[in-house]
Write a protein that holds these residues in place. Structure first.
Motif, PDB file in Angstrom:
ATOM      1  N   SER B 120       0.610  -0.886  -0.304  1.00 31.30           N
ATOM      2  CA  SER B 120       0.352  -0.220   0.392  1.00 31.30           C
ATOM      3  C   SER B 120       0.711   1.536   0.168  1.00 31.30           C
ATOM      4  CB  SER B 120      -0.605   0.487   1.040  1.00 31.30           C
ATOM      5  OG  SER B 120       0.158  -0.573   2.956  1.00 31.30           O
ATOM      6  N   THR B 121       0.257   2.861  -0.841  1.00 27.24           N
ATOM      7  CA  THR B 121       0.765   4.002  -0.543  1.00 27.24           C
ATOM      8  C   THR B 121       1.305   3.915   1.168  1.00 27.24           C
ATOM      9  OG1 THR B 121      -0.880   4.660  -1.247  1.00 27.24           O
ATOM     10  CG2 THR B 121       1.129   4.262  -2.712  1.00 27.24           C
ATOM     11  N   ILE B 122       2.094   5.297   1.028  1.00 27.61           N
ATOM     12  CA  ILE B 122       2.483   5.290   2.418  1.00 27.61           C
ATOM     13  C   ILE B 122       0.973   7.089   2.729  1.00 27.61           C
ATOM     14  CG2 ILE B 122       3.946   6.860   3.410  1.00 27.61           C
ATOM     15  CD1 ILE B 122       6.107   5.719   2.106  1.00 27.61           C
ATOM     16  N   VAL B 135      10.883   9.592  -1.101  1.00 31.53           N
ATOM     17  CA  VAL B 135      10.526   8.096  -1.140  1.00 31.53           C
ATOM     18  C   VAL B 135      10.274   7.955  -2.153  1.00 31.53           C
ATOM     19  CG1 VAL B 135       9.261   6.131  -0.211  1.00 31.53           C
ATOM     20  CG2 VAL B 135      10.139   7.276   1.336  1.00 31.53           C
ATOM     21  N   LEU B 136      10.884   6.885  -2.847  1.00 32.27           N
ATOM     22  CA  LEU B 136      10.958   6.475  -4.497  1.00 32.27           C
ATOM     23  C   LEU B 136      10.143   5.383  -3.975  1.00 32.27           C
ATOM     24  CD1 LEU B 136      13.604   7.300  -6.392  1.00 32.27           C
ATOM     25  CD2 LEU B 136      12.205   8.818  -6.381  1.00 32.27           C
ATOM     26  N   TYR B 137       8.966   4.689  -5.405  1.00 34.23           N
ATOM     27  CA  TYR B 137       8.627   3.895  -4.912  1.00 34.23           C
ATOM     28  C   TYR B 137       8.554   2.784  -6.490  1.00 34.23           C
ATOM     29  CZ  TYR B 137       4.207   4.925  -2.119  1.00 34.23           C
ATOM     30  OH  TYR B 137       3.566   5.664  -1.738  1.00 34.23           O
ATOM     31  N   ASP B 302       1.879   9.588 -11.424  1.00 33.45           N
ATOM     32  CA  ASP B 302       4.139  10.141 -11.560  1.00 33.45           C
ATOM     33  C   ASP B 302       4.873   9.185 -11.421  1.00 33.45           C
ATOM     34  OD1 ASP B 302       3.227  11.682 -14.233  1.00 33.45           O
ATOM     35  OD2 ASP B 302       2.914  13.111 -12.339  1.00 33.45           O
ATOM     36  N   ASN B 303       4.170   8.880  -9.768  1.00 32.76           N
ATOM     37  CA  ASN B 303       5.851   8.222  -8.763  1.00 32.76           C
ATOM     38  C   ASN B 303       4.887   6.876  -9.276  1.00 32.76           C
ATOM     39  OD1 ASN B 303       3.408   7.935  -7.760  1.00 32.76           O
ATOM     40  ND2 ASN B 303       3.159   8.392  -4.982  1.00 32.76           N
ATOM     41  N   LEU B 304       4.628   6.364  -9.852  1.00 34.10           N
ATOM     42  CA  LEU B 304       4.526   4.688 -10.221  1.00 34.10           C
ATOM     43  C   LEU B 304       3.772   4.337  -9.165  1.00 34.10           C
ATOM     44  CD1 LEU B 304       8.115   3.158 -11.167  1.00 34.10           C
ATOM     45  CD2 LEU B 304       6.458   4.927 -12.863  1.00 34.10           C
ATOM     46  N   THR B 305       2.713   4.663  -8.442  1.00 35.74           N
ATOM     47  CA  THR B 305       1.890   4.237  -7.399  1.00 35.74           C
ATOM     48  C   THR B 305       0.646   4.013  -8.707  1.00 35.74           C
ATOM     49  OG1 THR B 305       1.258   6.423  -7.196  1.00 35.74           O
ATOM     50  CG2 THR B 305       2.254   5.265  -5.257  1.00 35.74           C
ATOM     51  N   TYR B 306      -0.706   2.653  -8.398  1.00 35.63           N
ATOM     52  CA  TYR B 306      -1.138   2.305  -9.402  1.00 35.63           C
ATOM     53  C   TYR B 306      -1.732   1.337  -8.928  1.00 35.63           C
ATOM     54  CZ  TYR B 306       1.104  -2.065 -10.344  1.00 35.63           C
ATOM     55  OH  TYR B 306       2.066  -2.879 -10.515  1.00 35.63           O
ATOM     56  N   ALA B 321      -2.706  -7.799  -7.312  1.00 34.55           N
ATOM     57  CA  ALA B 321      -2.336  -6.874  -6.045  1.00 34.55           C
ATOM     58  C   ALA B 321      -1.106  -6.581  -6.012  1.00 34.55           C
ATOM     59  CB  ALA B 321      -2.434  -7.874  -5.000  1.00 34.55           C
ATOM     60  N   GLN B 322      -0.687  -5.720  -6.237  1.00 39.45           N
ATOM     61  CA  GLN B 322       0.594  -5.373  -6.273  1.00 39.45           C
ATOM     62  C   GLN B 322       1.487  -4.510  -5.342  1.00 39.45           C
ATOM     63  OE1 GLN B 322      -2.669  -3.276  -7.427  1.00 39.45           O
ATOM     64  NE2 GLN B 322      -2.692  -2.813  -5.328  1.00 39.45           N
ATOM     65  N   THR B 323       2.552  -4.293  -5.378  1.00 41.67           N
ATOM     66  CA  THR B 323       3.425  -5.048  -4.677  1.00 41.67           C
ATOM     67  C   THR B 323       4.893  -3.426  -5.385  1.00 41.67           C
ATOM     68  OG1 THR B 323       4.223  -5.185  -2.579  1.00 41.67           O
ATOM     69  CG2 THR B 323       4.439  -6.001  -4.535  1.00 41.67           C
ATOM     70  N   TRP B 324       5.192  -2.724  -4.240  1.00 44.76           N
ATOM     71  CA  TRP B 324       6.026  -1.945  -3.944  1.00 44.76           C
ATOM     72  C   TRP B 324       7.347  -2.211  -3.064  1.00 44.76           C
ATOM     73  CZ3 TRP B 324       1.045  -0.071  -3.726  1.00 44.76           C
ATOM     74  CH2 TRP B 324       0.433   0.410  -5.435  1.00 44.76           C
ATOM     75  N   ILE B 325       8.973  -2.138  -4.133  1.00 42.90           N
ATOM     76  CA  ILE B 325       9.667  -1.637  -2.804  1.00 42.90           C
ATOM     77  C   ILE B 325      10.310   0.062  -2.882  1.00 42.90           C
ATOM     78  CG2 ILE B 325      12.152  -1.895  -2.898  1.00 42.90           C
ATOM     79  CD1 ILE B 325      12.877  -4.548  -3.951  1.00 42.90           C
ATOM     80  N   ILE B 326      10.766   0.145  -1.334  1.00 35.81           N
ATOM     81  CA  ILE B 326      10.609   1.592  -1.160  1.00 35.81           C
ATOM     82  C   ILE B 326      11.138   1.948  -0.863  1.00 35.81           C
ATOM     83  CG2 ILE B 326       7.781   2.036  -1.121  1.00 35.81           C
ATOM     84  CD1 ILE B 326       7.437   2.399   2.105  1.00 35.81           C
ATOM     85  N   VAL B 327      12.369   2.909  -1.401  1.00 38.23           N
ATOM     86  CA  VAL B 327      13.660   3.745  -0.920  1.00 38.23           C
ATOM     87  C   VAL B 327      13.694   4.992  -0.962  1.00 38.23           C
ATOM     88  CG1 VAL B 327      14.626   1.184  -2.301  1.00 38.23           C
ATOM     89  CG2 VAL B 327      14.467   3.683  -3.240  1.00 38.23           C
ATOM     90  N   TYR B 328      14.539   5.318  -0.032  1.00 42.28           N
ATOM     91  CA  TYR B 328      15.145   7.089   0.332  1.00 42.28           C
ATOM     92  C   TYR B 328      15.634   7.736  -1.313  1.00 42.28           C
ATOM     93  CZ  TYR B 328      13.235   7.341   4.780  1.00 42.28           C
ATOM     94  OH  TYR B 328      12.541   7.260   5.961  1.00 42.28           O
ATOM     95  N   LYS B 329      15.043   8.236  -1.588  1.00 45.98           N
ATOM     96  CA  LYS B 329      15.282   9.010  -3.032  1.00 45.98           C
ATOM     97  C   LYS B 329      17.490   9.366  -2.803  1.00 45.98           C
ATOM     98  CE  LYS B 329      14.647  12.177  -6.661  1.00 45.98           C
ATOM     99  NZ  LYS B 329      13.900  13.405  -7.292  1.00 45.98           N
TER     100      LYS B 329
END
Lengths: 325, 381
Positions: B120-122, B135-137, B302-306, B321-329
């Motif tokens: 899920s997104t922040i 944070v980048l998704y 734009d931030n690749l969330t969907y 279901a979608q899933t992301w790796i999140i990291v600091y830019k």
């Protein structure tokens, strides 16, 4: 206590004070700090929990305690049904465990032959060190599926009875308040047994022999001499068991069925308890829900403190009445 | 394999030599301090300097440790990708602790992990808590959530409305006329339905209820009233299992049971899976292809969330279901930053081929390219 010395030879107290004064003082200091650390840790835990639970408490107000709706999508967090689940499963556990535990303790201390006494003590202490997740897994994989038939029989048999008919209501599945209560009972039996056993062993031999000498049977000796003597300790043992039952997390989480909003006397239906909810829902929780879970933890914390304080009070009172201290 | 390792080694020596000249001023990590001696002793060797020309083509030799936590849903895939990545770069250790999306986000916010997995997104109000800044998704894989059941019928067809009614206990028998109408060629048994759901807070529950909320909720038919969340107020006469495995276990052991389980656990347990009607009106099974199609039909921000749930597309599986790796830019630690970038690049390129073997679906090509392009936004060092 003032010391009056007439001779030149210093008393033991004086000698100790003279020689060990410095060590004494620093030892006292260390012990003071250790004691204070416990209080400080407790106070900090309480403070942190209060701070972190504020968001949820101010969001929900008094409804947090009086509402049974736990509805995260709608940001409604009411813990009443989980308080009920915690209390109800603990009560079931006590009702099942106390008679059995006292029976075992009496048997071990008063009836059993010496060799059996040692074996039984050992086995029961062993039961106390089984990790709770083992009980939980056994409960979910073995007990819950097999007990279903018994539950159906219970709810059929007591259908229409007052009270018992409510307690053994309709049953859809094996993971229920009652299952959690039974698992908890098995877990708290060793605690209650080992404390009761030690308390009963402190009954002075003279009192027991006096009772027997007056012509009392063994049963009369136990009810007349052993039980009154150990009453305070037994209450303490039961309360410790209750504390353990209320706080037990993973075993309950696995077998209670995890249904929300359940406030019912029907022990054969699913519900949930506070520790189980906290452990199950923490991982995915967002900020407000985390705060609500911490507030739930604080509620549990307060409840266990109340139980412990009640236990202490009861023990003290009955000790006074017995003339101990 | 052996060949790959040797080439990586050569490239490594070369890159160490480069590092020695490039990062002389940096407050040095253990690698950079060792670099001058290594380079110095080898500087006369011809092979080393000739290997230098390869560094542009080869990834440089990586070493170090990355710690991560978060969503359990993609854990199987990440473990697979991590194992492969670590066999290519033996000096790299990556740990993924699981614990749930909420834990992953919290851990990244507190900077106790280097990257986190989340389904899920922040939330906007939580963004200030992220101590490391923006944070980048990076989307990694998608996967279908199956509606699995224990009946001797394969390929049962269900509409979102029917699924909503079943999970709300409004339909309680398999021979209900509504199910029969959707499955004209099947003889349905007179069998009570047992509903199984998750006992723990879960991204899978969130995605499943999001599907019901979108497809049968207040803005659609209005049948689904429980909203969408990591736990919802399930009716009391339903059963709860711990994790996907727990739900699968209830379904396996209970005739007439139905529940939502991710594809890999449902496949492992050998469950029958329903074909679910998608937004185009087609009944689609929970397959890797259906999931990729859903991600392809989703609208990408734009931030690749969907969200691939209830996405458009004739072949899209609606509960994807979608899933992301999140990291600091901004990655102030150069070594860690390189490692994160290399791992993400691996997951988004070669790692995608691993997805199918563990019942996950690779990203559709367009989204994959967007994610690879986003790697350049990482500010390392």
């Amino acid at each position: 206590m003032s010391v009056t010395t007439t001779s030149h030879t210093p008393t033991l107290q004086e000698r100790l004070r003279g020689k060990g004064g410095h060590a004494d003082r620093s030892f006292r200091g260390v012990v003071y700090v250790s004691g204070f650390v416990v209080l400080a840790v407790l106070a900090l835990i309480a403070l942190t929990m209060f701070d972190k639970s504020r968001a949820a408490l101010s969001h929900m107000g008094l409804d947090f305690f009086t509402s049974k709706r736990w509805n995260p999508p709608g940001e409604q967090y009411g813990v009443l049904s989980y308080i009920w689940g915690t209390v109800y499963t603990s009560v079931i556990a006590l009702v099942l465990a106390v008679p059995v535990s006292l029976g075992i303790a009496i048997y071990i201390t008063q009836v059993a032959p010496n060799w059996l006494r040692k074996v039984m003590t050992y086995v029961i202490d062993l039961l106390a060190v089984v990790p709770s997740v083992v009980f939980g897994l056994w409960g979910i994989l073995v007990f819950a599926p097999h007990v279903l038939g018994f539950y159906k029989w219970l709810s059929r048999t007591f259908d229409g009875w007052p009270v018992l008919g409510n307690i053994f209501g309709p049953n859809p599945q094996g993971r229920t308040f009652f299952t959690a209560g039974i698992i908890l009972a098995i877990m708290i039996i060793p605690i209650i047994v080992s404390i009761s056993r030690e308390v009963m062993e402190t009954t002075p031999q003279t009192e027991k022999e006096a009772a027997l000498g007056l012509g009392a049977t063994k049963w009369e000796m136990i009810t007349g001499a052993v039980l009154p003597h150990s009453r305070g300790g037994l209450v303490g043992a039961v309360m410790l068991g209750l504390g353990r039952a209320m706080g037990e997390t993973i075993a309950v989480a696995l077998v209670i069925g995890s249904a929300t909003g359940q406030i019912t006397l029907n022990a054969l239906t699913s519900g949930n308890s506070m520790p189980a909810v906290i452990t199950a829902e923490w991982g995915e929780a967002d900020t407000l829900k985390k705060s609500a879970l911490i507030a739930m933890a604080m509620t549990l914390f307060v409840m266990t403190i109340v139980v412990n304080m009640t236990a202490t009070a009861v023990v003290n009172r009955s000790q006074k009445r017995m003339g101990v201290r | 394999m052996n060949n790959v390792k040797r080439r990586a080694f050569l490239a490594g020596i070369a890159s160490l030599a480069l590092l020695a000249t490039a990062c002389g001023d940096d407050e040095s990590s253990s690698d950079t301090t060792q670099a001058p001696t290594t380079a110095g002793s080898d500087s006369s060797d011809a092979p080393t300097s000739s290997a230098g020309s390869e560094t542009t083509a080869m990834p440089m030799d990586l070493a170090g440790e990355l710690n991560a936590s978060g969503a359990t849903f993609p854990k199987t895939f990440y473990e697979e990708a991590m194992a492969e990545f670590m066999s290519i770069y033996p000096d790299v250790t990556i740990n993924y602790a699981g614990g749930g999306s909420g834990k992953g986000k919290q851990d990244l916010a507190d900077q106790v992990v280097d990257w986190a997995g989340t389904d899920s997104t922040i939330k906007d109000e939580d963004l200030p808590g992220f101590k490391g800044g923006d944070v980048l998704y990076f989307p990694t894989v998608v996967a279908p959530i199956t509606v699995s059941y224990n009946l001797d019928i394969e390929g049962l067809q269900l509409t979102p409305d029917t699924i909503a009614k079943i999970f709300l206990r409004q339909i309680t028998n398999w021979n209900d006329p509504e199910i029969a109408a959707e499955n004209p060629d099947v003889t349905l048994p007179d069998q009570a339905i047992v509903v199984a759901h998750r006992s723990d807070g879960s991204g899978t529950t969130k995605n499943f209820t999001t599907f019901l909320d979108r497809a049968a909720g207040p803005d659609a038919s209005g049948i689904w009233t429980l909203g969408a969340g990591d736990t919802v107020e399930w009716p009391a006469d339903t059963q709860a299992g711990e994790g996907n495995g727990g739900v699968a276990q209830i379904i396996t052991s209970t005739v007439g049971a139905i529940g939502y389980v991710d594809l890999s656990d449902a496949t492992d347990a050998g469950l029958n899976m329903a074909l679910v009607q998608n937004s185009s009106g087609n009944y689609v099974g929970p397959t890797v292809e259906g999931a990729s199609a859903a991600a392809g039909g989703a609208e990408i921000n734009d931030n690749l969330t969907y969200s691939a749930i209830w996405a458009d597309g004739a072949d899209a599986y609606p509960i994807t279901a979608q899933t992301w790796i999140i990291v600091y830019k901004v990655q102030p630690d150069a070594e860690k930053g390189m490692l994160i970038k290399a791992f993400l690049e691996y997951v988004l390129t070669d790692g995608q081929d691993l997805a199918g073997s563990v019942s996950f679906a690779p990203l559709p090509a367009e989204l994959q390219q967007m994610a690879i392009d986003q790697l350049d936004q990482l500010e390392i060092g």
